[in-house]
Design a protein around this motif. Sequence first.
Motif, short mmCIF file in Angstrom:
data_model
loop_
_atom_site.label_atom_id
_atom_site.label_comp_id
_atom_site.label_asym_id
_atom_site.label_seq_id
_atom_site.Cartn_x
_atom_site.Cartn_y
_atom_site.Cartn_z
N ALA A 501 50.43 27.92 7.16
CA ALA A 501 49.44 27.91 6.09
C ALA A 501 48.98 26.48 5.79
O ALA A 501 47.80 26.24 5.52
CB ALA A 501 50.03 28.53 4.82
N GLY A 502 49.91 25.55 5.88
CA GLY A 502 49.55 24.15 5.64
C GLY A 502 48.67 23.56 6.72
O GLY A 502 47.94 22.59 6.48
N MET A 503 48.70 24.14 7.93
CA MET A 503 47.89 23.62 9.04
C MET A 503 46.54 24.31 9.17
O MET A 503 45.67 23.85 9.89
CB MET A 503 48.65 23.80 10.36
N SER A 504 46.36 25.44 8.48
CA SER A 504 45.19 26.28 8.71
C SER A 504 43.89 25.61 8.27
O SER A 504 43.79 25.04 7.18
CB SER A 504 45.35 27.60 7.94
N LYS A 505 42.91 25.70 9.16
CA LYS A 505 41.54 25.27 8.83
C LYS A 505 40.61 26.48 8.72
O LYS A 505 39.54 26.40 8.14
CB LYS A 505 41.01 24.34 9.93
N GLY A 506 41.05 27.62 9.31
CA GLY A 506 40.28 28.84 9.25
C GLY A 506 40.14 29.50 10.60
O GLY A 506 39.96 28.83 11.62
N ALA A 507 40.25 30.84 10.65
CA ALA A 507 40.04 31.67 11.84
C ALA A 507 41.11 31.48 12.92
O ALA A 507 40.87 31.79 14.07
CB ALA A 507 38.65 31.42 12.43
#
Length: 629
Positions: A501-507
């Motif tokens: 979740a901390g790395m997510s930018k989207g998709a």
Amino acid sequence: MKNKPNIRNRYVLMGDLALIVLSVFGALILRFELGSLFFAYLPFGYWMIAVALVIKPIVYYLFGLYRRMWMYASVEELKLIVIAVTTASIMVAVVMLILFTRGFLPGYLRSVFVIDWLLSLAMVGGLRFAFRFLAETRRRFGEMQAGRVKRVLIVGAGDAGALVVKELQKNPQLNLIPVGFLDDNPTKQKQQIHGVPVVGTINDMTRWLEKLRVDEVIIAIPSAPGRVVRMVADIARLKGIPFRTMPGIYELLGGKVSVSRLREVDITDLLRRQPTRIKEEWIGEVLADKIVLVTGAGGSIGRELCRQIARYNPAELIMLGHGENSIFEGLLELKDHFPTLTIRPVIADVRDRMRLNQVFSQYHPQIVFHAAAHKHVSLMEVNVEEAVTNNILGTKNLVDLAIQHRVERLVMISSDKAVRPANVMGATKRVAEMLVIDAALRTGMAFSVVRFGNVLGSRGSVVPIFKQQIARGGPVTITHPDMKRYFMTIPEAVYLVLQAAGMSKGAETFVLNMGQQVRILDLAEDLIRLSGLEPGKDIEIVFTGVRPGEKLSEDLWDEGFQFLSTEHPDIFRSQNTEPLSSERLAEFVDELVNLAREGSSEEIIHLLDQFIPGAVIQSTPPPEITSII
């Protein structure tokens, strides 16, 4: 009735009086070495003894040095002794100064007061702590005579091992005496920690169990991989010696290493992997001071998500679930551990769009973790409509409202069964993944999916079922001798979800590194042995045949798909090449939901097979209710 005087403290007073005299003479001897000046200043010494005999016992009494049970003396009592002796010495020095100015003394020896103060500290403290030493020695000897004290071998001479030994020494009522450490670090060999020697390496364990007459083994290496725990457990079991362990590093996150955390070795310890680097700052940046919503918060994954999220100081935590009892139990646990955290318990069904909208409008969540889903493969085979409405419609409702209310981040918890699904549950989770990824691509919002395999100990998983079968005396039922599954502990899986979740930018579709697949047969045999029994001898293992919707082994990504590395070595990113456009996906979902409401389970399965890559649900044998367990 008048209370009897405390005989022990009367003896302490008598000892103090003798030590006061001895301390003054000792100070003069150390100062003048029995020379002519020593005898010249004897009158000074007599005056000092007289003053000290009056002042010091009174000061000691006022500070409570005669009202203590010195057999339980600790650091607090040591502080009290230092303060009392220092106060008494200052008062003696002041009175002696007054006597000197009035002409009663031939001189004023400042160095003698300093020496007397040091000697008094040593003597007064030594006398009192001698009571504790004698009491502990007597108690230990009595317990050893009675056979109550157990000799403990500690595996692991690191921080955890040192803390365990310290607590054992501080708490003699535990009746555990550490007699040695085992550690594979060559620099620690023949060293001592809190007076306990490092006697050898883990490979030497058999020899040291016999040589030290060990009664119990404690594995104090939270970071130990499963092979180490397994080796130690096997040796101890063969020798008939009880063994306990510290929980794994992911279970200890946010907690402390202590004797109270020791527990019996269980299957999660045998399957532990080497912990990877921890990037707490990634998680903190995402969760700190944010309003966080967790769906399915009463389930195994959802509740652990809430536990770990609470450590990162969110502004509020919203626990949303359909089962009131599980939400209530989770709320009580979190309130006990995080009393200052604002927690909002919400009883709601993700299929109820109006109720969800109320929750979003009232609490304005900024971060959403979606863990609400039907997960039991065999049950969903005979409840197809429920799988569609809960796993697909529920996810659609949540995603649509997250877009409408401008949620900053959404993470969906998915399953390895969503890859080339052979069952309804896996297929509905795959459609839910499509909805999340499609929403992220359409809006540019930070919506992502985290996919992983089975978690050990979750409700309804294979481990609790095996434990129940073992407790009943068997048999343990396994579908096929070659059945394999990925396994991960619940705390580790949730920790990696938060990292993703901390790395997510989207998709993104994040895939957790699940390690090697484990044979279910090996898992069952390990559980039987951990119960102190022998597989095939004490507990029979029966093979019942593969159930509808089951595969012999699982996949974490589609064949031919690429997976890319990320900043975290245990998290990969799958290449997104979903086959449906946004418009066709919306039509597909609407059609599935309508069929579910009409009860058309066969048409649902046909449609899922038609649109999901690699799906083979229709080839699954027709389900029978007897096959679900």
